[in-house]
Motif scaffolding. Structure first.
Motif, PDB file in Angstrom:
ATOM      1  N   LEU A 214      63.410 -70.342  21.327  1.00 46.64           N
ATOM      2  CA  LEU A 214      64.716 -70.535  20.678  1.00 46.64           C
ATOM      3  C   LEU A 214      65.392 -69.206  20.385  1.00 46.64           C
ATOM      4  CD1 LEU A 214      63.767 -73.398  18.200  1.00 46.64           C
ATOM      5  CD2 LEU A 214      65.022 -73.616  20.331  1.00 46.64           C
ATOM      6  N   ASP A 215      64.616 -68.232  19.917  1.00 45.36           N
ATOM      7  CA  ASP A 215      65.194 -66.931  19.581  1.00 45.36           C
ATOM      8  C   ASP A 215      65.664 -66.189  20.836  1.00 45.36           C
ATOM      9  OD1 ASP A 215      64.691 -67.568  16.994  1.00 45.36           O
ATOM     10  OD2 ASP A 215      62.953 -66.255  16.745  1.00 45.36           O
ATOM     11  N   PRO A 324      70.524 -76.941   9.741  1.00 44.68           N
ATOM     12  CA  PRO A 324      70.077 -75.560  10.025  1.00 44.68           C
ATOM     13  C   PRO A 324      69.291 -75.440  11.330  1.00 44.68           C
ATOM     14  CG  PRO A 324      68.711 -76.530   8.322  1.00 44.68           C
ATOM     15  CD  PRO A 324      69.747 -77.562   8.649  1.00 44.68           C
ATOM     16  N   PHE A 325      69.987 -75.515  12.451  1.00 42.58           N
ATOM     17  CA  PHE A 325      69.317 -75.408  13.747  1.00 42.58           C
ATOM     18  C   PHE A 325      68.891 -73.971  14.008  1.00 42.58           C
ATOM     19  CE2 PHE A 325      71.421 -79.402  14.384  1.00 42.58           C
ATOM     20  CZ  PHE A 325      70.496 -80.112  15.129  1.00 42.58           C
ATOM     21  N   ARG A 326      67.636 -73.809  14.374  1.00 45.96           N
ATOM     22  CA  ARG A 326      67.091 -72.467  14.635  1.00 45.96           C
ATOM     23  C   ARG A 326      67.875 -71.762  15.742  1.00 45.96           C
ATOM     24  NH1 ARG A 326      63.343 -68.813  12.373  1.00 45.96           N
ATOM     25  NH2 ARG A 326      63.102 -67.228  13.942  1.00 45.96           N
ATOM     26  N   MET A 329      71.387 -70.503  14.502  1.00 44.97           N
ATOM     27  CA  MET A 329      71.480 -69.574  13.375  1.00 44.97           C
ATOM     28  C   MET A 329      71.718 -68.119  13.775  1.00 44.97           C
ATOM     29  SD  MET A 329      68.627 -71.102  10.835  1.00 44.97           S
ATOM     30  CE  MET A 329      68.490 -69.703   9.781  1.00 44.97           C
TER      31      MET A 329
ATOM     32  N   LYS B 170      58.522 -71.927  12.580  1.00 48.19           N
ATOM     33  CA  LYS B 170      59.977 -71.858  12.772  1.00 48.19           C
ATOM     34  C   LYS B 170      60.594 -73.249  12.742  1.00 48.19           C
ATOM     35  CE  LYS B 170      59.843 -67.591  15.433  1.00 48.19           C
ATOM     36  NZ  LYS B 170      59.854 -67.009  16.772  1.00 48.19           N
ATOM     37  N   THR B 171      60.028 -74.183  13.490  1.00 49.43           N
ATOM     38  CA  THR B 171      60.557 -75.555  13.530  1.00 49.43           C
ATOM     39  C   THR B 171      59.391 -76.542  13.601  1.00 49.43           C
ATOM     40  OG1 THR B 171      60.628 -75.659  15.932  1.00 49.43           O
ATOM     41  CG2 THR B 171      62.599 -74.802  14.863  1.00 49.43           C
ATOM     42  N   GLY B 174      61.179 -77.956  17.522  1.00 49.26           N
ATOM     43  CA  GLY B 174      62.155 -77.211  18.325  1.00 49.26           C
ATOM     44  C   GLY B 174      63.608 -77.340  17.924  1.00 49.26           C
ATOM     45  N   HIS B 175      63.883 -77.855  16.747  1.00 51.44           N
ATOM     46  CA  HIS B 175      65.288 -77.974  16.357  1.00 51.44           C
ATOM     47  C   HIS B 175      65.594 -77.315  15.019  1.00 51.44           C
ATOM     48  CE1 HIS B 175      64.582 -81.385  19.160  1.00 51.44           C
ATOM     49  NE2 HIS B 175      65.719 -80.951  19.665  1.00 51.44           N
ATOM     50  N   ILE B 176      65.173 -77.972  13.925  1.00 54.52           N
ATOM     51  CA  ILE B 176      65.577 -77.539  12.587  1.00 54.52           C
ATOM     52  C   ILE B 176      64.683 -76.399  12.086  1.00 54.52           C
ATOM     53  CG2 ILE B 176      66.056 -78.317  10.211  1.00 54.52           C
ATOM     54  CD1 ILE B 176      67.802 -79.680  12.355  1.00 54.52           C
ATOM     55  N   ASN B 177      65.325 -75.369  11.578  1.00 50.31           N
ATOM     56  CA  ASN B 177      64.592 -74.218  11.065  1.00 50.31           C
ATOM     57  C   ASN B 177      63.884 -74.591   9.753  1.00 50.31           C
ATOM     58  OD1 ASN B 177      64.019 -71.320  10.987  1.00 50.31           O
ATOM     59  ND2 ASN B 177      65.335 -71.327   9.194  1.00 50.31           N
ATOM     60  N   ILE B 178      62.564 -74.474   9.738  1.00 55.51           N
ATOM     61  CA  ILE B 178      61.837 -74.822   8.503  1.00 55.51           C
ATOM     62  C   ILE B 178      61.244 -73.582   7.822  1.00 55.51           C
ATOM     63  CG2 ILE B 178      61.356 -77.242   9.095  1.00 55.51           C
ATOM     64  CD1 ILE B 178      58.391 -76.236   9.672  1.00 55.51           C
ATOM     65  N   PHE B 182      64.502 -76.367   1.719  1.00 56.88           N
ATOM     66  CA  PHE B 182      65.644 -77.276   1.870  1.00 56.88           C
ATOM     67  C   PHE B 182      66.144 -77.766   0.517  1.00 56.88           C
ATOM     68  CE2 PHE B 182      63.549 -77.427   5.905  1.00 56.88           C
ATOM     69  CZ  PHE B 182      64.586 -77.542   6.814  1.00 56.88           C
TER      70      PHE B 182
END
Lengths: 379, 192
Positions: A214-215, A324-326, A329, B170-171, B174-178, B182
């Motif tokens: 992703l990065d 908050p999609f990685r 961001m 990180k997720t 594969g989508h939302i940054n954790i 929150f």
């Protein structure tokens, strides 16, 4: 009784420690201003008096300051800081090399700091000799030209990001239909449409079935100086009834945490903020917040695309969403993530298998992007 | 000044000193008593805590994208940490007619409340990464199922952060940054 005496002695000692005050003075030249910081190990009340070439700060208790006179030879503006005491009060006088204006002053907590941002007064320029004055004016004219915002660059490069790939299959339907394949197909179609109809350069984060982190996707878009980022995905839910397209952009709530961290960093000792390690941390935080600069444009881009997808799929407009999609961001440009349809929904999975449906989806995305480009280039 | 007057003044000063001493000792005796009373109150507070904790839990329904509330009592606890644990374990249980947005086999490892930042750190086992059904909506449903339920019931918690086997990821899929905690998003809740 002996215990009480010890207690009384301790009380006096602790009291002395609690109410004593030592102040550290430091200054730093920024590009447009000079910052002076008075950092106390305890909070203190103060009064400020402005003079022609100095600021006098009256502190309501006796403060311990390491040096009576602090010379600041490297500073462009500050000459010296002098400490004196009178009638149980401390006085800190900052002498300037020329006339000055206080741009802003504020107080920070933990540790307690009184901060002044000072700029050189324009009046002091008039005191210079005519030839020097001319030179300074010329320099300021040049810097004004430099400070003017650059002419807005029209959108020329678009980055399309097909979600998942390689060992990362993405969402998988009941019929084993994989998200990674659909996103690649749609991305290729969108790329073709933009290149042929708009004549713009399109870069993709992957053009075959490979895994890209992703990065790295965000870095690719930033490095190639793309001006729009569109990530294409297929949705899946625990609720099999969930259906319809969705377009997301980064939520500010999520970046609040980064903002908090940044504030914490800014609130930490100024001296420490210039250490390399700290700087790296700061860079990382700012990098995570890259998208926060483009929230408004991203929201507009999302609504243009979502409108087109709603028309295509006859869905009620649930509005664009934020999360908050990685991958979004760290993208420094207007950026959205599109969820074409739900692979977890029986009917939508069937549609996703149909190539003509994917053509229509690609066309809707292309129309949304082109409407945004027209809007962006004309504001 | 004659001798008698001096003796008289010394006597007055002595009496005054004795009175000050008596007041000093009396006040210290009183504060001792107060301490005892305070500790009694503390005991009572602990007794009050040993009562079933009533909560309102929200669950996803099959034909709605909102969570509906149900009232529960989650047991008797001595410490706050145990209440949070029991509450999250209750959320992990499957329920008829409700959708549990959690992968099968998911277990809670530990919870930790950071009072200063008002954050609850929830640590799940590896199942969260290995068996999670990939998808943006799945991730959001999972995240806000826990965050909304926790923050709604425990007002002292403002944010929830997720860990997997004690580590930051990180997720989830594969989508939302954790990596960040929150805040709740109560748009997922439908109070009735």
């Amino acid at each position: 009784m002996r215990n009480k005496l010890i207690f009384l002695i301790l009380f006096v000692l602790i009291g002395d420690c609690l109410f004593s005050l030592s102040i550290n003075v430091r200054s730093f030249d920024h590009q447009n201003y000079t910052r002076i910081v008075f950092e106390g190990d305890n909070s203190f009340g103060f009064k400020m008096n402005n003079f022609k070439n100095s600021i006098k700060i009256e502190i309501n208790k006796i403060a311990n300051i390491k040096n009576r006179i602090t010379k600041t030879d490297d500073s462009q503006l500050i000459d010296r800081v002098v400490h004196s005491t009178k009638n149980n009060k401390s006085f800190l006088t900052v002498y300037f090399k020329s006339k000055f204006n206080i741009k802003r002053n504020f107080v920070l907590e933990k540790p307690f700091r009184v901060v002044f941002d000072v700029i050189k007064s324009e009046e002091s320029d008039r005191d210079l000799d005519p030839s020097e004055n001319k030179r300074v004016k010329q320099e300021s004219k040049e810097s004004n030209i430099k400070d003017k915002p650059p002419k807005k660059k029209l959108i020329e490069i678009i980055c399309i990001d097909p979600g998942h790939g390689g060992t990362d299959l993405g969402a998988v339907g009941r019929s084993k239909l994989m998200e990674k394949g659909i996103t690649l197909k749609v991305s290729r179609k969108v790329k073709k449409l933009i290149e042929s109809k708009l004549g713009l350069r399109v870069i993709t984060t992957r053009d075959k079935d490979v895994e890209v982190s992703l990065d790295s996707r965000a870095a690719m878009a930033n490095n190639q100086k793309a001006q729009v980022f569109v990530s294409i995905h297929v949705n899946s839910s625990f609720r099999s009834s969930a259906r319809g397209p969705e377009t997301y952009y980064v939520s500010l709530k999520a970046t609040d945490q980064e903002a908090f961290k940044l504030a914490e960093k800014e609130n930490s000792s100024l001296g420490e903020a210039f250490k390399t390690a700290e700087n790296d941390d700061l860079k990382m935080i700012l990098w995570n917040m890259a998208q926060s600069e483009y929230i408004k444009e991203s929201s507009k881009l999302a609504s243009f695309i979502q409108n087109e997808l709603n028309i295509l799929m006859h869905t009620k407009n649930r509005g664009v969403k934020q999360a908050p999609f990685r991958v979004l961001m760290r993208v420094a440009m207007p950026a959205v993530l599109i969820e074409i349809a739900f692979i977890s929904n029986f009917y939508e999975e069937k549609s996703l298998m149909d190539d003509s449906f994917l053509d229509k989806v690609a066309n809707a995305i292309y129309t949304g992007i082109s409407k945004f480009i027209y809007f962006y280039n004309n504001i | 000044m004659n001798k008698n007057k001096i003796y008289f003044l010394i006597a007055i000063a002595f009496v005054f000193f004795i009175i000050v001493l008596i007041i000093f000792f009396k006040s210290s005796c009183y504060s001792g008593k107060k301490e005892l009373e305070l500790s009694k109150e503390e005991v009572q507070e602990k007794v009050e805590q040993i009562k079933p904790v009533k909560v309102k839990m929200f669950f996803f329904q099959k034909n709605s994208r909102y969570m509906r509330p149900f009232s529960y009592e989650i047991g008797i606890f001595k410490a706050r940490q145990d209440v949070y644990k029991a509450f999250i374990n209750e959320l992990l249980k499957s329920r008829e007619d409700c959708i549990n947005p959690i992968p099968e086999g998911l277990k809670l490892r530990s919870v930790f409340y950071v009072k200063k930042r008002k954050i609850l750190i929830v640590d799940f086992n590896e199942v969260l990464l290995n068996k999670f059904p990939v998808g943006t909506s799945s991730e959001l449903e999972f995240i806000y199922y826990f965050v909304d339920n926790i923050c709604y019931n425990f007002k002292e918690i403002k944010e929830v952060k997720f860990l997997v086997s004690g580590n930051e990821y990180k997720t989830i899929s594969g989508h939302i940054n954790i990596e960040n905690p929150f805040y709740p998003d109560y748009r997922y809740l439908r109070d009735e």
